[in-house]
Design a protein around this motif. Structure first.
Motif, mmCIF file in Angstrom:
data_model
loop_
_atom_site.group_PDB
_atom_site.id
_atom_site.type_symbol
_atom_site.label_atom_id
_atom_site.label_comp_id
_atom_site.label_asym_id
_atom_site.label_seq_id
_atom_site.Cartn_x
_atom_site.Cartn_y
_atom_site.Cartn_z
ATOM 1 N N GLY A 204 39.724 50.400 70.243
ATOM 2 C CA GLY A 204 40.404 49.747 71.356
ATOM 3 C C GLY A 204 40.946 48.374 70.997
ATOM 4 N N GLY A 205 41.312 48.214 69.742
ATOM 5 C CA GLY A 205 41.893 46.950 69.298
ATOM 6 C C GLY A 205 40.898 45.971 68.712
ATOM 7 N N LYS A 206 39.609 46.289 68.769
ATOM 8 C CA LYS A 206 38.607 45.387 68.202
ATOM 9 C C LYS A 206 38.760 45.285 66.684
ATOM 10 N N PHE A 207 39.021 46.432 66.060
ATOM 11 C CA PHE A 207 39.254 46.490 64.616
ATOM 12 C C PHE A 207 40.665 47.026 64.390
ATOM 13 N N THR A 208 41.385 46.447 63.429
ATOM 14 C CA THR A 208 42.781 46.831 63.235
ATOM 15 C C THR A 208 43.096 47.174 61.782
ATOM 16 N N GLU A 209 44.110 48.024 61.614
ATOM 17 C CA GLU A 209 44.564 48.385 60.271
ATOM 18 C C GLU A 209 45.235 47.192 59.589
ATOM 19 N N ASP A 210 45.841 46.323 60.374
ATOM 20 C CA ASP A 210 46.441 45.115 59.795
ATOM 21 C C ASP A 210 45.377 44.266 59.109
ATOM 22 N N GLU A 211 44.206 44.185 59.714
ATOM 23 C CA GLU A 211 43.123 43.406 59.111
ATOM 24 C C GLU A 211 42.625 44.060 57.823
ATOM 25 N N MET A 212 42.729 45.388 57.748
ATOM 26 C CA MET A 212 42.356 46.069 56.509
ATOM 27 C C MET A 212 43.249 45.604 55.357
ATOM 28 N N GLU A 213 44.524 45.445 55.646
ATOM 29 C CA GLU A 213 45.449 44.976 54.610
ATOM 30 C C GLU A 213 45.161 43.524 54.238
ATOM 31 N N ASN A 214 44.753 42.729 55.220
ATOM 32 C CA ASN A 214 44.375 41.341 54.924
ATOM 33 C C ASN A 214 43.148 41.292 54.027
ATOM 34 N N ILE A 215 42.209 42.179 54.283
ATOM 35 C CA ILE A 215 41.001 42.253 53.453
ATOM 36 C C ILE A 215 41.364 42.686 52.045
ATOM 37 N N SER A 216 42.260 43.657 51.936
ATOM 38 C CA SER A 216 42.713 44.128 50.628
ATOM 39 C C SER A 216 43.336 42.983 49.834
ATOM 40 N N GLU A 217 44.147 42.167 50.490
ATOM 41 C CA GLU A 217 44.790 41.024 49.838
ATOM 42 C C GLU A 217 43.749 39.974 49.447
ATOM 43 N N GLU A 218 42.748 39.780 50.286
ATOM 44 C CA GLU A 218 41.696 38.812 49.983
ATOM 45 C C GLU A 218 40.907 39.242 48.745
ATOM 46 N N VAL A 219 40.676 40.529 48.622
ATOM 47 C CA VAL A 219 39.984 41.056 47.434
ATOM 48 C C VAL A 219 40.830 40.817 46.190
ATOM 49 N N ARG A 220 42.119 41.113 46.291
ATOM 50 C CA ARG A 220 43.014 41.002 45.144
ATOM 51 C C ARG A 220 43.143 39.571 44.645
ATOM 52 N N THR A 221 43.072 38.613 45.567
ATOM 53 C CA THR A 221 43.282 37.212 45.190
ATOM 54 C C THR A 221 41.978 36.423 45.058
ATOM 55 N N ALA A 222 40.843 37.082 45.206
ATOM 56 C CA ALA A 222 39.552 36.380 45.195
ATOM 57 C C ALA A 222 39.335 35.603 43.906
ATOM 58 N N ALA A 223 39.662 36.225 42.775
ATOM 59 C CA ALA A 223 39.433 35.557 41.492
ATOM 60 C C ALA A 223 40.255 34.282 41.386
ATOM 61 N N TYR A 224 41.497 34.312 41.872
ATOM 62 C CA TYR A 224 42.345 33.125 41.807
ATOM 63 C C TYR A 224 41.717 31.973 42.592
ATOM 64 N N LYS A 225 41.158 32.288 43.768
ATOM 65 C CA LYS A 225 40.546 31.254 44.598
ATOM 66 C C LYS A 225 39.303 30.667 43.929
ATOM 67 N N ILE A 226 38.508 31.542 43.308
ATOM 68 C CA ILE A 226 37.295 31.064 42.632
ATOM 69 C C ILE A 226 37.666 30.194 41.435
ATOM 70 N N ILE A 227 38.659 30.637 40.673
ATOM 71 C CA ILE A 227 39.096 29.880 39.497
ATOM 72 C C ILE A 227 39.659 28.517 39.921
ATOM 73 N N ASP A 228 40.383 28.509 41.027
ATOM 74 C CA ASP A 228 40.933 27.249 41.519
ATOM 75 C C ASP A 228 39.816 26.284 41.926
ATOM 76 N N ALA A 229 38.723 26.841 42.450
ATOM 77 C CA ALA A 229 37.623 26.019 42.938
ATOM 78 C C ALA A 229 36.652 25.599 41.836
ATOM 79 N N LYS A 230 36.387 26.506 40.866
ATOM 80 C CA LYS A 230 35.361 26.201 39.861
ATOM 81 C C LYS A 230 35.754 26.578 38.439
ATOM 82 N N ARG A 231 37.039 26.863 38.248
ATOM 83 C CA ARG A 231 37.646 27.085 36.937
ATOM 84 C C ARG A 231 37.382 28.457 36.301
#
Length: 317
Positions: A204-231
């Motif tokens: 009923g809109g509580k969970f969305t497929e759009d958020e699934m794509e956001n999660i997918s993007e967060e997974v893909r870019t996680a290493a970049y964020k960690i490297i930016d924060a702690k090399r």
């Protein structure tokens, strides 16, 4: 069946290698751990440091700095060695230099009489795993990389947080290159036994497929964020290496998204890529073929093409 004396040789005692070693010690995964590094003094210091923590460990382990001859009776040789990218250096140049580093590692390992499993963590891991297979001449099933195992763990963590359930009850995978062309086959993602896309549609809109794509993007870019924060990233991949090693030494037949050579699966041949595999004491027992949608298959094909082109650009004579 379990090995009587579970012996692992780690090559490369940088942050990734030592995160693996520390995780192995804390989880008591093997009985004997050998550290090899071009800087032998560092390897000796790391072994000494780990040994000083044995009194607090849950199990006993023999840890020491060694030589390539120590690989002869090892069950697993884990490679976390490699060179860092220089300013202005192209990815291909880095690949070429790491290929030469691997040649200097793999030849003495095989010459020792080693007949176990190669586990590769050095990036770009899919290509470095294929290089290991080519240089060693081993059966591809006995040469595997960490692939998208860590990406899959990141995905399950984020999904568990989003749906409010234990990540271990999220059954979803990241496939393809451990890198920019990786993707999540959402058609195969499950919360327990219910497809995640159905969970979204029935919420009923509580969970969305759009958020699934956001999660997918967060997974893909996680290493970049960690490297930016702690090399650098090292704890997560160290634990992923440990999980794969435990599956091998324990002959678990566990399903893990490792980098494995495809030989007809998913319509692909002679390319190492992250896919769900059954892993046991023989390495990759088999590649699990999931029923991908047409769009998901295209994403996997594109990822394989990227990896194949990168490998073919190397001078492997």
């Amino acid at each position: 069946m379990k090995f009587n004396n579970r012996k692992v040789v780690l090559i490369g005692t940088g942050m990734v290698g030592m995160s693996y070693a520390y995780s192995m010690l804390n989880q008591g995964v093997c009985d004997e751990l050998v550290l090899i590094d071009v800087d032998k003094k560092r390897a000796e210091g790391e072994a000494m440091d780990l040994n000083h923590g044995l009194a607090f460990a849950g199990s006993n382990m023999k840890i020491y700095a060694g030589e390539y001859a120590d690989c002869a009776d090892a069950d697993v040789v884990a490679i976390a060695a490699g060179v860092a990218q220089k300013p202005g250096e192209t990815r291909l140049d880095l690949l070429q230099r790491n290929a030469e580093v691997f040649r200097s590692i793999i030849n003495p390992v095989t010459e020792s009489g080693f007949n176990g499993i190669f586990l590769v963590a050095t990036n770009p891991v899919d290509i470095m795993t294929r290089i290991t297979c080519e240089i060693s001449g081993f059966n591809p099933r006995r040469v595997l990389g960490t692939g998208t195992a860590l990406d899959t763990a990141r995905l399950r963590y984020l999904l568990g947080d989003y749906f409010g359930v234990d990540p271990r009850n999220m059954h979803a995978y990241v496939m393809g290159e451990h890198g920019d062309s990786e993707f999540v086959p959402w058609s195969q993602a499950m919360l327990a036994t219910k497809p995640i896309l159905d969970v979204c549609r029935d919420s009923g809109g509580k969970f969305t497929e759009d958020e699934m794509e956001n999660i997918s993007e967060e997974v893909r870019t996680a290493a970049y964020k960690i490297i930016d924060a702690k090399r650098a990233t090292y704890y997560g991949i160290g634990m992923a290496m440990t999980r794969i090693t435990r599956a091998i030494l324990g002959d678990e037949n566990s399903v893990l998204t490792v980098s494995a050579m495809l030989r007809g699966e998913y319509g692909q041949n002679r390319v190492y890529v992250g896919v769900p595999c059954v892993v046991n004491r023989n390495g990759v027992r088999r590649v699990l073929e999931m029923n991908l949608t047409e769009e998901e298959q295209k994403k996997l094909d594109a990822s394989c093409d990227t990896l194949r082109e990168s490998f073919d650009s190397l001078k492997m004579d």
